[in-house]
Design a protein around this motif. Structure first.
Motif, PDB file in Angstrom:
ATOM      1  N   SER A 118      48.644  28.937  46.815  1.00 49.57           N
ATOM      2  CA  SER A 118      47.616  29.661  46.075  1.00 49.57           C
ATOM      3  C   SER A 118      47.735  29.413  44.572  1.00 49.57           C
ATOM      4  O   SER A 118      48.835  29.223  44.043  1.00 49.57           O
ATOM      5  N   ARG A 167      47.552  31.570  42.533  1.00 51.13           N
ATOM      6  CA  ARG A 167      48.278  32.716  41.987  1.00 51.13           C
ATOM      7  C   ARG A 167      49.750  32.378  41.746  1.00 51.13           C
ATOM      8  O   ARG A 167      50.419  33.042  40.950  1.00 51.13           O
ATOM      9  N   ASN A 168      50.257  31.386  42.443  1.00 52.54           N
ATOM     10  CA  ASN A 168      51.640  30.966  42.219  1.00 52.54           C
ATOM     11  C   ASN A 168      51.850  30.418  40.818  1.00 52.54           C
ATOM     12  O   ASN A 168      52.975  30.369  40.319  1.00 52.54           O
ATOM     13  N   THR A 207      52.919  36.998  41.145  1.00 48.14           N
ATOM     14  CA  THR A 207      51.673  36.899  41.906  1.00 48.14           C
ATOM     15  C   THR A 207      51.044  38.251  42.207  1.00 48.14           C
ATOM     16  O   THR A 207      49.837  38.330  42.451  1.00 48.14           O
ATOM     17  N   SER A 256      41.947  34.189  45.272  1.00 43.49           N
ATOM     18  CA  SER A 256      42.952  33.201  45.672  1.00 43.49           C
ATOM     19  C   SER A 256      42.244  31.959  46.193  1.00 43.49           C
ATOM     20  O   SER A 256      41.226  32.060  46.889  1.00 43.49           O
TER      21      SER A 256
END
Length: 565
Positions: A251, A253-254, A344, A457
């Motif tokens: 993702s 978000r990482n 995250t 995401s």
């Protein structure tokens, strides 16, 4: 059974509740009377959630055991990026047209907010029958808040959930069945990761403190906590699986890199949130509620009263603002850089508790004024009326019509985009588009397959590929570059001279003199067309062909259709 909570109401209380419900009905009436001609919030609403629900309802992928991909968005948006199939709003969008579903959701949200806050105050904060006007008035004010629409009961339902838990904690095995049913239903109308993960953690802490203090465990109360947590886990099975197990993609978000505020800026943000709130959890506390609480403290000191609960909740809200602000402090980077979940997951979202706490404080302060001041009853009623009078004009129709934003119908402009599709003349699944000067959800709502999007995401690999398309514009704007690189939830065709403005209607569509995008990279992603709300003067240099222009007198957009050669 469902009438039992109302059996002990006096005639006056029933009349006042009836008046409150009429005011709530008037508040939500524009949704039903105007339909798609109503003005509603754009930010984190029409630009995102509404279309997410619609796409999912039409996808045939409401329920899936694996993280499949929806081809309409970014050449395959992971299913886990969209709401759960057990989300009640998804089914409202499956059963009704989007605006009707939205109107029903708004109504349910405000009814839950009103009755939840009323029961919470009546049974746990202000039990005097003589002060029930305060409970009803504070509950009505809470129900009129400009809640974030897509949050549903994530904020508005917190008092209702707290009331049910406290009743089960108090009554144990004799607790009424409707408390359990309510706790079982709330998860389907709320978001676990936004607020209820924190709420259940607090309930668990209360249970643990009770166990330590009383030397015995309240297993009925624990069972209620476990039941609600289990329902949330089942509801969010796909999201949880994608977060903690192999999901087939990394993702974006990482790669989040949020939280570089200085200590001074963090202190400023603390005060800003404490005084004015956050756009997603506005409590409108500054003008009336904060002065009322301050006056109540002064009155309590003068009368030698110790308002423990009012002081405790007031301080707790300040601590929430402190935590929210300092979650973005640069000092946290050492933790976020080494603990993935801290990077995250947004632990600052516990500030969604703010509105409920402010209105409990408001009620407690009014109760002190009511009881301990000459003419206190009249003053308390006047203050309730003043707060409701302040809140009522903040209904979406009134607020956003004054801002001159498009209505629902104008924003999505279906007849206009139908003309674009007819002009292209191919099945939308056979080509890909991006938007400039408009939110990409407009194209998505109208059935186009888009390479740009706004989602919580998506694959990091895709974000990196998309960055190549807009790199030239990002280089011209350090603020946009930072916005994209540190967060990047909006994969937009950024234009440096536009900044973070994505509403360029035909009344304000000055041309872009020099657009610096990589059309080769766009073509490699599969991009075939650009839907631009403004003219692009250097389109020939970019390897674009101006196909046609589209406009309708009653709609705000003028669409310039460019083909990527």
């Amino acid at each position: 059974m469902w009438s039992k909570p109302f059996n002990n109401f006096s005639i006056l209380n029933k009349v006042l509740i009836g008046i409150a419900l009429l005011i709530i009905a008037a508040y939500v009436a524009p949704y039903f009377l105007l339909g798609e001609d109503a003005h509603i919030r754009v930010h984190d609403n029409m630009d995102s959630n509404i279309v997410w629900y619609k796409l999912l309802a039409e996808s045939g992928q409401i329920f899936t055991l694996t993280d499949t991909h929806l081809p309409n968005v970014i050449n395959g948006l992971p299913r886990s990026a969209l709401p759960s199939g057990f989300d009640a709003m998804v089914w409202m969008y499956a059963l009704f047209d989007p605006m009707t579903a939205y109107a029903i959701g708004q109504t349910l949200m405000r009814l839950a907010a009103f009755f939840g806050m009323y029961f919470l105050l009546k049974h746990h904060a202000i039990r005097s029958d003589k002060q029930q006007v305060v409970c009803i008035g504070a509950a009505l004010a809470f129900a009129l808040l400009p809640f974030w629409p897509s949050g549903m009961l994530s904020i508005a339902g917190l008092p209702l959930a707290l009331h049910c838990f406290l009743m089960i904690r108090r009554e144990g095995k004799s607790a009424k069945i409707y408390y359990w049913i309510t706790l079982g239903l709330i998860p389907f109308f709320s978001n676990f990761v936004l607020s209820f993960v924190f709420f259940l953690a607090v309930m668990g802490l209360v249970w643990l403190i009770d166990w330590i203090r009383n030397k015995r465990s309240n297993w009925v109360f624990f069972s209620a906590i476990a039941m609600m947590a289990t329902i949330y886990i089942v509801k969010n099975y796909l999201l949880i699986f994608s977060m903690f197990f192999e999901s087939g993609f990394t993702s974006h978000r990482n790669a989040l890199d949020l939280g570089h505020n200085s200590f001074e800026r963090s202190m400023e943000l603390t005060l800003e949130n404490f005084l004015y709130g956050h756009t997603h959890d506005l409590a409108e506390q500054f003008l009336i509620i904060l002065p009322v609480i301050g006056f109540a403290f002064a009155l309590a000191a003068y009368r030698n009263i110790k308002p423990y609960w009012l002081l405790s909740l007031f301080c707790f809200n300040f601590l929430l603002s402190l935590w929210y602000a300092f979650w973005y402090w640069e000092g946290w980077r050492i933790v976020k850089d080494n603990v993935m979940v801290a990077n995250t997951f947004n632990f600052a979202r516990i500030h969604f508790f703010d509105p409920a706490i402010w209105y409990i404080c408001f009620a407690l302060a009014l109760a002190i004024i009511w009881k301990h001041m000459r003419l206190g009853k009249i003053i308390a009623i006047v203050l309730i009326v003043a707060q409701c009078y302040h809140l009522f004009p903040l209904n979406e129709e009134n607020k956003y019509s004054e801002f001159d934003t498009p209505t629902f119908k104008e924003f999505y402009a279906e007849p206009l985009f139908e003309e674009v599709k007819e002009y292209i003349g191919e099945d939308p699944s056979s080509y890909r588009v991006v938007s400039i000067g408009m939110h990409p959800t407009i194209a998505q709502y109208n059935g186009f397959y888009t390479l740009d999007t706004y989602n919580n995401s998506f694959p990091l690999e895709y974000k990196e590929a998309f960055r190549e398309v807009v790199a030239g514009e990002l280089e011209k704007s350090p603020s946009l570059e930072n916005y994209f690189d540190t967060w990047g939830g909006r994969l937009y065709m950024y234009v440096a001279e536009h900044g973070e403005n994505y509403l360029f209607t035909k009344d304000r569509n000055d041309p872009i003199e020099k657009l610096d995008i990589n059309t080769t990279a766009l073509k490699e992603l599969g991009g075939d067309y650009i839907l631009s709300a403004v003219p692009i003067e250097n389109y020939v240099e970019l390897g674009l062909t101006l196909e046609s222009e589209f406009e309708k007198a009653d709609l705000p957009w003028e669409i310039f259709l460019y083909r990527v050669d």
